[in-house]
Write an enzyme that holds these catalytic residues in place. Structure first.
Site, PDB file in Angstrom:
ATOM      1  N   TYR E 183       0.764  -0.955  -0.148  1.00  0.00           N
ATOM      2  CA  TYR E 183      -0.080  -0.138   0.142  1.00  0.00           C
ATOM      3  C   TYR E 183       0.828   1.255   0.043  1.00  0.00           C
ATOM      4  O   TYR E 183       1.413   1.644   0.941  1.00  0.00           O
ATOM      5  CB  TYR E 183      -0.886   0.195   1.281  1.00  0.00           C
ATOM      6  CG  TYR E 183      -1.798  -1.154   1.427  1.00  0.00           C
ATOM      7  CD1 TYR E 183      -2.582  -1.758   0.395  1.00  0.00           C
ATOM      8  CD2 TYR E 183      -2.124  -1.817   2.622  1.00  0.00           C
ATOM      9  CE1 TYR E 183      -3.328  -2.741   0.468  1.00  0.00           C
ATOM     10  CE2 TYR E 183      -2.897  -2.794   2.782  1.00  0.00           C
ATOM     11  CZ  TYR E 183      -3.683  -3.323   1.659  1.00  0.00           C
ATOM     12  OH  TYR E 183      -4.579  -4.291   1.814  1.00  0.00           O
ATOM     13  N   LYS E 223      -0.763  -7.910  -3.303  1.00  0.00           N
ATOM     14  CA  LYS E 223      -2.300  -7.351  -3.248  1.00  0.00           C
ATOM     15  C   LYS E 223      -2.006  -5.932  -3.332  1.00  0.00           C
ATOM     16  O   LYS E 223      -1.349  -5.283  -2.455  1.00  0.00           O
ATOM     17  CB  LYS E 223      -2.881  -7.731  -1.785  1.00  0.00           C
ATOM     18  CG  LYS E 223      -4.253  -7.445  -1.824  1.00  0.00           C
ATOM     19  CD  LYS E 223      -4.724  -6.671  -0.491  1.00  0.00           C
ATOM     20  CE  LYS E 223      -6.125  -6.056  -0.956  1.00  0.00           C
ATOM     21  NZ  LYS E 223      -6.523  -5.407   0.407  1.00  0.00           N
TER      22      LYS E 223
END
Lengths: 326, 326, 326, 326, 326
Positions: E183, E223
């Site tokens: 992220y 991810k």
């Protein structure tokens, strides 16, 4: 003129690893003392900005978005590259498909998201030399060296110098040559002079210092940026000062920033011949091209670096009008 | 008068390493208790600024840009230098060509890019004593000691004191004498007095303190800067206070800052005779000279340090009118 | 009245080290439960400011500049001191000349250059217990314990508490008793009250807390500063509260700050008798005196501490009119 | 109703340590799934402020200044306490006199001197699990578990979470159950709302989160503070939400803050019955009382916790009109 | 169309662990190259805010407060989930009751209490790979991989990249595939543009960069968050760029943020088919539903992911009108 150079073995390479070290240096230099390093670590350093499709206004080959493109180039270029420098993870994922590529594991990497005005740069090791050696041994992949980036002048300089120092000892102990990327960077390089800020990152004095630090670390190669052309000397002429300062540690340099092949090769030739560099570390100028063109560009660079050919010859190689192999 | 001194063996040198320690101390001191340390770590500490061609308005020998110049001096000076202090990497690269030079491995180093106004200095170890010992064993090179710099009064002082403390224990366990460079530095040394800032880095009280810290660390030698001449005492007279404070730990000092040979030697002599120092650590005043002159300068320094000759004699040695050998 | 106390062995001293622990405690306390700790770590803690010749307006013996003065006192004082506390390096350098002195190795030290207004204090270990034990074993020197300073209330408190906690476990595992110097210090101890700043470093509540922390760490001894005389209680009366709070961990205290012998001894006696302390840690009040006087002062302190004599007797010992030996 | 609960063994307890883990859990819970934890770590956490004589306006037993008071209570209370939680050092010093007390070693501790407005809290481990296990083995003391405090929401949260995570793995590997004290604390918990600052440290959402973090760490028990009574729910009702969120990790809570016995017991009973907690961690409410009263208070708490008796019964136990034993 | 993919074995998986790695990848992907990751680490990441009863205005199943709910779903969903990602502690506590669930141990976690305006995020490892492997071996639990979150662009980025790099080497050495949650987050992602702040966390360029970093780390899966729909491309179309940039490292993505099942599935299908992702990591959209509905939702996601069915089919599976099993 073909540069040839016997391979010197540093004193911290143990007897049992001398053959390994020599073999790796031979693969990197083809006995010329020079190196053509194909740099493929930008997926972190520049995130995807060097790759398709984010570079606004620049033509980048679409296939350059896929990491495999880097490996395809490295494989197709064969002996024209001394090594393909990329992260441990890339080697572990793609290596099995490209077992003949000579890998230089780039040990640390950082993104460019935090810039100097926010904080001084720090980049630390992702893997240990022990983990790299284990990869080499278990996979049989051709790991020929390791690399590490140091931001000299950063407030965190000592963290990187300490890791770098141990890295040389550990890598040489395993027969692995070491390349340092030494970039002066941080607030200390931005000097206020009256109203304006002078960026000293590429001042000849600082670049020469960086080259010298490579020597004190005992590196086999040190990559610096081309110094500014100032005080009546060209960049290549200042490079000559830096390469002398580095002594036995061979200085390599980014080729020109120009995307245009011929002018890139001219700059590189000046670095080699005038600057006395021992080669180049080139990344996006290679991989942003389509495979065939990229490979021809590698051959052209190799013609200068390993073959000591002239720029015209190398340009013809790049244009596919001539072939070069080592 | 020739200073002679038996070699004391600290209690943390194990039985099996006593002969090694004694041999190393003998090589450093030639049995005089004094040391002539040729400092060649400036490629990091001052980047290339001490070297050709960056020192504006100073005459530096062109050959001083090549690291090999340092080794050439160290070799040619023979016994006149007690050791050549440089980084592990330099020793590993050049050592095989200069197997007789006595090396003192400088364990930590930093650049001068970040200055005190930006942040307090911190310099941490590049290599472990274990790596140094391995280098000694695998190469047979003559590693006679280790060195480390401490910036006393820095906000990061504790990091360096902790590394230094362990270093002495580890080095002595391997029979290696230790030299500390202790420099008070950091914002704490810059005291506001009304409108102006007083720099206490070389105040006699602080320099004496630095010498004493060397003793508490158990160092064999501690290098301090010459204290300011204040309160009616000369720098050398204040050095006398510092050398007493250091006790068994021998204090060494930079020779004069003067580039002029004779005045340098006079200052050194004062340090030795008046200040009671046990020698000197000299770098750029040696290596900025051409090889022959540099070597003669080493002999001249040795004439004072090891030979206890007078300044006139030493000056003649420097001028090539006299020879000195130990 | 002579205080006697059986030697309790903490649960973290292993069976094989119980005799060693007991012997060390016996040497420290002479079976009285009390300790006379001669502190000689100031060469770092106060740099050379406690030593000749820097203390303006104070009479310090000239010989106090030489570290050997500390060892000479420690040796000449014999059993009158329980231990001589100094750094590992000092022990390793001078120990061989003073093999009978009982040494307590002071594990961490810092200078006073960075003051609290610049930054909260942090002092970290210079050597490991393993290195200390190796010194003891290889040299046969009489290392009877270890010491460590904690700056409670510093923003870096957790670094020191963590080192201190492990230190007790490691030291006791090697049969070495532990002394903590616990000094509340840092910006948190300087409370603004309206216009002025109140220094809480010696408030009874905080000093009692420091004593209690010594207990939670499992220390054998904890040295605290004498608390302020406030709220109608004398410093010694507040010490009584602190010594109760420390329980089995014996509290020791700086003797008086007075340089005048008799008043120093009176303060110490109050600490012992009224405050319930188990002795004292005294440094400059001893070593700033000439050797003979310093040794007599040690005997005088010992007369109070180990001999439970009265102040008049001790004063006569100090004045050479009486002798005391244990 | 008597709560009974089989002892579940977490998957990270190795086969060879299952009997040890079960025996420890049995000692902690007496087979009820609940725990009565007598907390005695305040000598650091609150310095001596919880102890005689510093609590202004509060009646604290004079004997509470001596650490031995804590051990006397722990011993006299017998099975009524599941464990006595204190630092490693306290166990090592006093343990030999109190061999039957079940000890829970509190691994980290900090003082309250630096408050949140000065800096976010950080508390790190004083000893390793290995050192605790060695203490258990060499001394035969009854070490039944370990504890650790985490300041959730601190800027240093990650330091403590990382230590806590490894602690569970290491402790369970040695058969030692783990209790976490999880306190949300730091500037992040102080939200500006217009002019005033709202303290979220005990908001139900945050307390429930803390309980859940205990579960993710794999703790056997997690101690949280009682949540604020807000939004129409009582503190105990909100605790019910938190205990559900913690799942198999049993939530324990401070009993009431009231010093008055009966109301304390009533609050505790609400926590157990309404809140579904598995017991309590009580410190100063026990040890600030004289020994006899403190022990009766332990029995009273045990009557609720282990005996599932009602408040009236427990109050009578506290008043000495009834006896309770498990 | 059913996606099938042979399982490639990275070069850093040793011979002896290849069968283990293959078995784990097979369990994760069912031979499709895709993964359905059920994320259950939110008890830390979001404290209890994703769980009953704190989400104001959202309908969350009451049973979702109990951690067991996550395990019940993971077990009941059977092969429809590739793995259940949660912390080591959760696996150790609940694993014995759910021995068939395939666990992916989430190695680091942090709370959301400190937000970016207070400080850049840092999350460090709670356990070592060695501790995870020991858990696997001693318990026989089905640990099929490990996961780690990196906040790219944080000022502490290097701490996480260094841990992540070593994690891949260690995990692969133990036959464990690796998933990174990458992220971009920190002040560097918040660019001032005139008066307003532009959040670049989900800009296509940055998300593509994050995917590429996953490749350089040698991750099996990475991810990322779905990129913003900008410059005339949908989020899924930009994902296609990111998945190409990640190469052999398979990109997974959060499904839609919508709580409504059908639209969630439509977004997921677009990610898979248009974006070329290799699956999804879904947490609260599953566990906030009651068990039966949550399990049907898992089956519906699996129908898209593993079964390559269409959205209509998957929606019917979710509604219980169709069944899907793999």
């Amino acid at each position: 003129m073909t540069t040839t150079a016997a391979i010197r073995i540093p004193a911290n390479v143990p007897e049992a690893m001398r053959a390994t070290y020599t073999r790796n240096m031979q693969r990197l230099t083809h006995g010329t003392g020079r190196i053509m390093l194909f740099a493929g670590d930008q997926k972190v350093e520049h995130l995807n900005e060097d790759f398709y499709p984010f570079k606004a206004g620049e033509q980048i080959a679409a296939e350059d978005n896929d990491p495999r493109h880097l490996f395809n180039i490295a494989q197709a270029a064969g002996n024209s590259i001394g090594c393909f420098a990329t992260q441990y993870g890339m080697v572990s994922l793609y290596g099995p498909d490209y077992p003949e590529v000579p890998y230089l594991v780039k040990v640390n990497s950082k993104t460019h998201l935090v810039n100097v005005s926010q904080g001084d740069p720090v980049s630390t090791a992702w893997v240990t030399v022990e983990q790299i050696v284990r990869l080499r041994e278990m996979s049989g992949l051709n790991v020929v060296g390791v690399g590490y980036t140091i931001y000299l002048g950063s407030e965190h300089e000592n963290v990187m110098l300490a890791e770098a120092g141990r890295l040389v000892a550990d890598a040489h102990a395993a027969g692995l040559p070491v390349v340092f990327w030494i970039y002066p960077r941080g607030k200390s390089l931005l000097k206020k002079e009256g109203d304006k800020t002078v960026n000293l990152e590429k001042s000849p004095k600082v670049i020469t210092g960086a080259a010298g630090v490579g020597a004190t670390l005992g590196a086999d190669f040190v990559k610096v940026n081309p110094p500014d052309a100032v005080d009546g000397k060209s960049s290549a002429e200042w490079l000559k000062v830096a390469t002398e300062a580095a002594g036995l540690t061979r200085v390599i340099c980014a080729g020109g920033s120009s995307k245009e092949g011929a002018s890139f090769l001219k700059e590189l030739q000046d670095q080699l011949v005038i600057g006395g560099t021992a080669g180049n570390a080139t990344g996006r100028n290679i991989h942003q091209r389509p495979l065939d063109e990229a490979v021809r560009f590698c051959h052209a660079i190799a013609a200068l670096t390993y073959g000591s050919r002239d720029v015209e010859y190398a340009t013809r190689v790049y244009q596919g009008q001539e072939s070069f192999a080592i």
